[in-house]
Design an enzyme around this catalytic site. Structure first.
Site, PDB file in Angstrom:
ATOM      1  N   CYS A 116      59.908  24.802  17.403  1.00 51.56           N
ATOM      2  CA  CYS A 116      59.524  23.398  17.543  1.00 51.56           C
ATOM      3  C   CYS A 116      60.764  22.721  18.084  1.00 51.56           C
ATOM      4  CB  CYS A 116      59.086  22.819  16.220  1.00 51.56           C
ATOM      5  SG  CYS A 116      60.396  22.837  15.030  1.00 51.56           S
ATOM      6  N   ARG A 396      54.370  12.958  10.493  1.00 50.36           N
ATOM      7  CA  ARG A 396      54.163  14.301   9.922  1.00 50.36           C
ATOM      8  C   ARG A 396      54.726  14.355   8.498  1.00 50.36           C
ATOM      9  NH1 ARG A 396      57.377  18.200  12.782  1.00 50.36           N
ATOM     10  NH2 ARG A 396      56.902  19.294  10.856  1.00 50.36           N
TER      11      ARG A 396
END
Ligand code: EPZ
Length: 416
Positions: A116, A396
């Site tokens: 990521c 998130r």
């Protein structure tokens, strides 16, 4: 992608109750499939990573329902072990499902959770830990396939105290034949919390939160009701928000000892901090002084607070050195903070932060969860208006950040 509009300069002042920890809830949700009985998770934060993990559970026939902030999970109808790649690519922590599925279904197929924005994030330590338990693993076409008719307890020393690999090995060995010993285990509080959750279901585990975790396999696990530990990273983020604005804050439902490394830095910077049971009182000072940080595994300074404390360093007198030892590319917030007038240069793993008197509002982009939080902190202290773009990254891991900051006196508006 959503944005925050923030006008800086307000000193935060108020109280805040901290949510349950994202990084405790995610492995606990994986562990919830280890029984046919009902599992109830209290005070479950409705953040995107948790909602994505719930989607992953539902995709294999696990029933989930929120009643307020209580999540009820029923895995009696679980009907699959192959996880949807669109979901697993979205959520790095889907990798925890490998260990839980191996225990429950004896099989697991999962697309590489992949890297990521903070690093490559390989899963080699996870895989070697599972293989040491007798799990047959094939890696082909971007997928990891696990087969384990019977998992055998074993002793494994992790090459690095990986949080996820420690948690995966614990989840994979709860039904193993015999004892499993995980050496050089990660010691983060979230590991201890996963142990308490699994022991509450009837697992036999000791040493969670230390460098040696011992698991004795049992035949089955029962349902449970559990309130995960508080989010030390959320708590640290809001402490820095009060510090950077020279404000004051009272944080409830947080364990100060889990962020003692941050508290030490904040006291040296300018803050007056008092701790009483699970309440932290912080009063930020006006003459902020530079400091050095080296991130390291727990109980060292957490990599998940590196970006946030860099914002404070940016407006602290003197030069601060911030070294990121855990992830390879966790400095994406530097260019964005510099757009606000910060003076930060990167030399290898170290950011050299020359403190400036003032930051100025700018339009900046969140590139990852904690980097996005650091931009919010910079904007709170900046003169003028900032636009923080792509706040989906921030959402998130932080529930209702705009509402919480507004209640603390910040001028912040969310644009969908
Ligand atoms: C967990 O990630 C956290 N996520 C991360 O929080 C946190 O930054 C990290 O632990 C370190 O504390 C969750 O708990 C959901 P690691 P994880 O395995 O398990 C390397 C946040 O912001 N490594 O301890 O992925 C890895 O590349 C997130 O809330 C391997 O090389 O972290 C990294 O450099 C970000 N091979 C280092 O170890 C492996 O098999 C630490 O990773 C596994 C990891």
């Amino acid at each position: 992608m959503g944005k925050f509009i923030i006008t800086g300069g307000n000193r935060l002042d108020g109280k805040l109750c901290i949510e349950s920890a994202k990084n405790a809830v995610l492995p606990i949700l994986a562990g919830a499939i280890l029984t046919d009985e009902q599992v109830v998770i209290e005070n479950c934060p409705k953040i995107k990573d948790v909602l994505n993990m719930v989607k992953i559970l539902s995709s294999i026939g696990v029933k989930t329902v929120f009643e307020g902030n209580t999540l009820i999970i029923d895995a009696s109808g679980i009907n699959g072990y192959r996880l949807d790649s669109t979901l697993t690519k979205e959520l790095r922590s889907s990798v925890f499902m490998l260990g839980a599925l191996v225990s429950r279904m004896k099989k697991a197929v999962l697309a590489y959770p992949g890297g990521c924005n903070i690093g490559l994030r390989p899963v080699d330590i996870h895989i070697s830990a599972l293989k040491s338990l007798g799990v047959k693993i094939e890696e082909m076409g971007g997928e990891i396939s696990c087969n384990a008719e019977n998992v055998k307890g074993n002793e494994r020393c992790l090459d690095f105290p990986s949080v996820g690999a420690t948690e995966n090995a614990m989840l994979a060995s709860v039904f193993a034949d015999g004892e499993t010993i995980i050496r050089n285990a990660a010691k983060e509080p979230e590991i201890e919390d996963l142990m308490y959750f699994l022991v509450g279901m009837g697992a036999k585990i000791t040493g969670g939160g230390t460098d040696t975790v011992r698991i004795t396999g049992v035949k089955k696990l029962n349902g449970t009701q559990y309130k995960p530990l508080c989010d030390r990273i959320e708590a640290g983020t809001y402490l820095i928000a009060a510090a950077i604005t020279g404000g004051k804050i009272e944080l409830y439902n947080c364990k100060a000892e889990n962020i003692s490394s941050l508290i030490h830095k904040l006291r040296n910077n300018s803050c007056k901090i008092r701790i009483k049971n699970d309440i932290i009182y912080l009063k930020g000072g006006d003459s902020k002084k530079a400091f050095n940080v080296e991130t390291s595994p727990y109980p060292g300074f957490p990599t998940d607070l590196q970006a946030q404390i860099m914002s404070l360093a940016a407006v602290s007198e003197g030069t601060s050195l911030i070294t990121e030892n855990i992830f390879e590319t966790r400095f994406r917030h530097v260019s964005e903070l510099n757009k606000m007038g910060a003076n930060i240069t990167i030399r290898g793993k170290t950011a050299i932060v020359s403190g400036v008197k003032k930051l100025y509002g700018a339009s900046v982009y969140a590139e990852d969860l904690r980097g996005g939080a650091s931009l919010v902190l910079g904007a709170l202290a900046a003169e003028g208006m900032s636009v923080i773009n792509d706040i989906c990254h921030i959402e998130r891991g932080y529930a209702q950040m705009d509402l919480k900051l507004s209640r603390l006196g910040a001028s912040i508006k969310k644009i969908e």
